[in-house]
Design an enzyme around this catalytic site. Structure first.
Site, PDB file in Angstrom:
ATOM      1  N   GLU A 118       8.947  -4.336  -9.704  1.00 43.52           N
ATOM      2  CA  GLU A 118       7.603  -3.838  -9.681  1.00 43.52           C
ATOM      3  C   GLU A 118       7.514  -3.385 -11.361  1.00 43.52           C
ATOM      4  O   GLU A 118       6.635  -3.750 -11.855  1.00 43.52           O
ATOM      5  CB  GLU A 118       7.065  -2.695  -9.093  1.00 43.52           C
ATOM      6  N   GLU A 129       4.401   9.647 -17.352  1.00 47.57           N
ATOM      7  CA  GLU A 129       5.050  10.971 -17.035  1.00 47.57           C
ATOM      8  C   GLU A 129       6.269  10.940 -15.892  1.00 47.57           C
ATOM      9  O   GLU A 129       7.208  11.610 -15.915  1.00 47.57           O
ATOM     10  CB  GLU A 129       3.977  12.007 -16.635  1.00 47.57           C
ATOM     11  N   THR A 177      -4.008  -2.975  -5.184  1.00 50.35           N
ATOM     12  CA  THR A 177      -4.181  -4.187  -5.853  1.00 50.35           C
ATOM     13  C   THR A 177      -4.168  -5.561  -4.920  1.00 50.35           C
ATOM     14  O   THR A 177      -3.095  -5.443  -4.140  1.00 50.35           O
ATOM     15  CB  THR A 177      -3.251  -4.445  -7.128  1.00 50.35           C
ATOM     16  N   ALA A 203       1.158  -1.207   0.023  1.00 53.23           N
ATOM     17  CA  ALA A 203       0.086  -0.050   0.003  1.00 53.23           C
ATOM     18  C   ALA A 203       0.814   1.306   0.052  1.00 53.23           C
ATOM     19  O   ALA A 203       1.334   1.513   1.030  1.00 53.23           O
ATOM     20  CB  ALA A 203      -0.878  -0.238   1.324  1.00 53.23           C
ATOM     21  N   HIS A 230     -10.718  -5.605 -35.580  1.00 54.12           N
ATOM     22  CA  HIS A 230     -11.753  -6.469 -35.236  1.00 54.12           C
ATOM     23  C   HIS A 230     -12.998  -5.671 -35.765  1.00 54.12           C
ATOM     24  O   HIS A 230     -14.049  -6.481 -35.699  1.00 54.12           O
ATOM     25  CB  HIS A 230     -11.663  -6.828 -33.819  1.00 54.12           C
ATOM     26  N   GLY A 231     -12.865  -4.389 -36.107  1.00 55.88           N
ATOM     27  CA  GLY A 231     -14.087  -3.650 -36.432  1.00 55.88           C
ATOM     28  C   GLY A 231     -15.124  -3.584 -35.353  1.00 55.88           C
ATOM     29  O   GLY A 231     -14.619  -3.589 -34.141  1.00 55.88           O
ATOM     30  N   GLN A 271      -4.152  -5.099 -47.823  1.00 54.08           N
ATOM     31  CA  GLN A 271      -2.829  -4.769 -47.611  1.00 54.08           C
ATOM     32  C   GLN A 271      -2.884  -4.049 -46.239  1.00 54.08           C
ATOM     33  O   GLN A 271      -1.794  -4.100 -45.766  1.00 54.08           O
ATOM     34  CB  GLN A 271      -2.280  -3.678 -48.872  1.00 54.08           C
TER      35      GLN A 271
END
Length: 381
Positions: A244, A369, A159, A125, A340-341, A281
């Site tokens: 990490e 950043e 997490t 944490a 995949h549209g 293409q």
């Protein structure tokens, strides 16, 4: 390109991981995604097959393998199987090193057996409601009272926070002229009076990974629960941020590779104007670009893993890797979704989940950043 990173032991281990994921994880993953959390007994099962304590010495019940490549294999196979193991990668690749490098012998005997067995899930944490990447600005504090520390404050975006049995809490124990001085690491156990877990946060992606708010209200933490040296928390955090950020980099590239595989598979099968999408293409050029960026990123990550194993990977170097891989993975997955549209926008297609999941890579373990700031400082700017 042929990868030379792994040896036969790693490939044998890969087969074990792949079988485990296919048989025991994949059939249940969708329900974990819907629930927003992986059941804790899954982590115990991971411990039984040796995934939870890879780097933990054998005397504490672990695999005794001080080799990050095994962790990388697990991450790669998770994305290959298009599943997730909740906070396990953080548990093994991020938090466990704190206990291995900073814990004294008594602490290791107390905590490492449970960590290795998956019975004791660990989290860390750092982030607070008002403090993100600026670790020196954290206000969660602890005051010494006899043999205890009295801990107060709040953390967010943690997490594995809901499932955590142990939380390594970064807090301020004193103040100096330099804001980075006076930070320490305390291990808080689930169930300690005053320690409460808030709501499970509803995220855009990585939904099966439980993410929580944590609150500390006069939590009495024994002095024997301090990891490392008092007041040296900033340097401890900086050193372990290397693992990490390397873990995040491996995840980013593994996600990008999975996306390219999905896009190749889909465009070969999908018919448009009477021919496969892969025959156009534009499709070929886009996937060629993705494959090229993927290979470049993979070479960078593999080299970083070797340097980390040799103890030579520095903070600026891993920031360079993390910046490149997270930004590259986001670009690749965006392109693969586009191929995949409209179906790529549907959550029933794995590419949609990858697209949502990868966005946090540019934020987690230090935003892009912050990576640029660290890199710039290393250039003397």
């Amino acid at each position: 390109m042929l990868r030379s990173l792994y040896e036969q032991d790693h490939e044998d281990f890969r087969k074990v991981v792949r079988t485990f994921l296919e048989k025991e994880i994949a059939p249940h993953f969708e329900e974990w995604e819907a629930a927003g959390i992986v059941p804790k007994d899954v982590y115990r099962r991971c411990g039984e097959v040796g995934l939870a304590g890879l780097a933990v010495p054998e005397q504490y019940g672990g695999g005794g393998v001080d080799d990050f490549r095994f962790t990388a294999v697990v991450i790669e196979e998770i994305f290959r199987a298009r599943v997730g193991l909740g906070s396990l990668p953080l548990h093994t690749g991020v938090v466990t090193p704190y206990f291995l490098h900073l814990a004294d012998e008594e602490q290791k005997r107390r905590w490492l057996p449970g960590i290795a067995a998956g019975r004791t899930m660990a989290s860390i944490a750092m982030t607070e409601p008002g403090t993100g990447s600026d670790l020196s600005g954290m206000v969660t504090n602890a005051v010494r009272d006899g043999d205890d520390w009295i801990l107060n404050g709040a953390k967010t975006f943690i997490t594995g926070g809901i499932n955590a049995d142990l939380v390594v809490v970064a807090c301020r124990t004193s103040r100096g002229e330099d804001r980075r001085d006076g930070l320490s690491l305390l291990v808080v156990e689930d169930g300690m009076p005053g320690f409460t877990k808030g709501r499970k946060l509803d995220k855009l992606g990585t939904r099966s990974v439980d993410t929580a708010e944590l609150f500390f209200d006069n939590v009495r933490v024994p002095a024997s629960h301090m990891l490392g040296e008092e007041g040296k928390g900033f340097s401890h955090l900086t050193l372990n941020l290397v693992s990490e950020r390397l873990t995040q980099s491996v995840q980013s590239l593994a996600a990008a590779r999975a996306a390219v595989e999905l896009a190749v598979e889909y465009t070969r099968e999908r018919q448009v104007f009477g021919r496969p999408v892969a025959s156009f293409q534009n499709t070929k050029f886009v996937l060629a670009e993705c494959a090229t960026e993927l290979e470049a990123g993979q070479a960078m990550v593999d080299h970083a893993i070797v340097e980390y194993g040799a103890g030579r990977l520095t903070v600026p170097q891993v920031c360079t890797v993390k910046l490149f891989t997270s930004e590259t993975a986001n670009r690749i997955i965006d392109k693969c979704l586009q191929l995949h549209g409209g179906y790529g926008y549907m959550l029933e297609y794995p590419i949609a989940r990858l697209y949502a999941d990868i966005r946090v890579a540019r934020i987690a373990a230090g935003s892009s950043e912050i990576m640029k700031t660290v890199i710039a400082k290393s250039l003397g700017l």
